[in-house]
Design a protein around this motif. Structure first.
Motif, short mmCIF file in Angstrom:
data_model
loop_
_atom_site.label_atom_id
_atom_site.label_comp_id
_atom_site.label_asym_id
_atom_site.label_seq_id
_atom_site.Cartn_x
_atom_site.Cartn_y
_atom_site.Cartn_z
N UNK A 299 0.83 -1.20 0.00
CA UNK A 299 0.00 0.00 0.00
C UNK A 299 0.87 1.25 0.00
N UNK A 300 0.53 2.18 -0.89
CA UNK A 300 1.22 3.46 -0.96
C UNK A 300 0.80 4.33 0.22
N UNK A 301 1.76 4.89 0.92
CA UNK A 301 1.50 5.79 2.04
C UNK A 301 1.86 7.21 1.63
N UNK A 302 1.72 8.14 2.55
CA UNK A 302 2.11 9.54 2.29
C UNK A 302 3.62 9.66 2.17
N UNK A 303 4.07 10.72 1.55
CA UNK A 303 5.50 11.08 1.46
C UNK A 303 6.35 9.98 0.81
N UNK A 304 5.78 9.28 -0.14
CA UNK A 304 6.56 8.29 -0.88
C UNK A 304 6.85 7.00 -0.14
N UNK A 305 6.28 6.80 1.02
CA UNK A 305 6.48 5.58 1.78
C UNK A 305 5.56 4.49 1.25
N UNK A 306 6.02 3.25 1.34
CA UNK A 306 5.23 2.10 0.93
C UNK A 306 5.17 1.14 2.11
N UNK A 307 3.98 0.67 2.40
CA UNK A 307 3.79 -0.30 3.48
C UNK A 307 3.62 -1.67 2.86
N UNK A 308 4.41 -2.61 3.32
CA UNK A 308 4.37 -3.98 2.81
C UNK A 308 4.01 -4.91 3.97
N UNK A 309 2.96 -5.66 3.80
CA UNK A 309 2.54 -6.62 4.82
C UNK A 309 2.73 -8.02 4.23
N UNK A 310 3.52 -8.83 4.92
CA UNK A 310 3.79 -10.19 4.47
C UNK A 310 3.65 -11.15 5.64
N UNK A 311 3.40 -12.42 5.34
CA UNK A 311 3.39 -13.41 6.41
C UNK A 311 4.82 -13.92 6.62
N UNK A 312 5.01 -14.74 7.64
CA UNK A 312 6.36 -15.19 8.01
C UNK A 312 7.04 -15.94 6.86
N UNK A 313 6.33 -16.81 6.18
CA UNK A 313 6.95 -17.56 5.08
C UNK A 313 7.36 -16.65 3.94
N UNK A 314 6.56 -15.64 3.65
CA UNK A 314 6.93 -14.69 2.60
C UNK A 314 8.17 -13.89 3.02
N UNK A 315 8.23 -13.51 4.29
CA UNK A 315 9.40 -12.77 4.78
C UNK A 315 10.66 -13.63 4.70
N UNK A 316 10.53 -14.91 5.00
CA UNK A 316 11.67 -15.83 4.87
C UNK A 316 12.18 -15.86 3.43
N UNK A 317 11.25 -15.94 2.47
CA UNK A 317 11.65 -15.99 1.06
C UNK A 317 12.29 -14.68 0.61
N UNK A 318 11.74 -13.56 1.06
CA UNK A 318 12.32 -12.25 0.71
C UNK A 318 13.73 -12.15 1.28
N UNK A 319 13.89 -12.49 2.55
CA UNK A 319 15.20 -12.43 3.20
C UNK A 319 16.20 -13.33 2.48
N UNK A 320 15.80 -14.55 2.21
CA UNK A 320 16.70 -15.51 1.57
C UNK A 320 17.13 -15.01 0.20
N UNK A 321 16.20 -14.50 -0.58
CA UNK A 321 16.53 -13.99 -1.91
C UNK A 321 17.49 -12.82 -1.83
N UNK A 322 17.22 -11.87 -0.94
CA UNK A 322 18.11 -10.70 -0.79
C UNK A 322 19.48 -11.11 -0.28
N UNK A 323 19.50 -11.96 0.74
CA UNK A 323 20.77 -12.38 1.32
C UNK A 323 21.62 -13.15 0.31
N UNK A 324 21.00 -14.07 -0.40
CA UNK A 324 21.75 -14.85 -1.40
C UNK A 324 22.28 -13.94 -2.50
N UNK A 325 21.50 -12.99 -2.91
CA UNK A 325 21.92 -12.06 -3.96
C UNK A 325 23.10 -11.22 -3.47
#
Length: 101
Positions: A4-30
């Motif tokens: 969701x787009x917030x004020x002042x160019x901020x973006x709010x991202x809501x994910x569940x634990x498994x999605x956060x694990x996948x995001x972390x793993x992808x970023x860390x591996x990269x």
């Protein structure tokens, strides 16, 4: 996942634990492989560290010892085939991984 787009160019991202694990793993591996120069800033940004700390807290609540690399990777859902060079990188030079023997 909810984005969701917030004020002042901020973006709010809501994910569940498994999605956060996948995001972390992808970023860390990269970041680890150096495959993309746009990820260089992640090493100096607190974002990846904050995600890692949150995930480690969640793992600890589940009784996972995050200092045990194999347990941490299992929590994240990471598995390396026996011939994977990253799997061998976890161990001191010449040491054999006997976790699956």
């Amino acid at each position: 996942m909810h984005l969701q787009q917030q004020d002042a160019g901020q973006i709010e991202l809501t994910v569940d634990l498994n999605q956060l694990k996948r995001i972390y793993t992808a970023l860390f591996c990269r970041l680890q492989t150096g495959g993309c120069t746009s990820f260089e800033d992640l090493d100096q940004d607190d974002m990846l560290l904050q995600i890692q700390e949150h995930l480690q807290q969640q793992a600890a609540r589940q009784g996972i010892d995050c200092t045990d690399h194999a347990a941490w990777e299992a929590f994240l859902g990471i598995s390396h085939p026996p011939n994977c060079p990253r799997r061998g990188a976890k161990h001191p030079a010449g040491a054999k991984d006997t976790s699956t023997d």
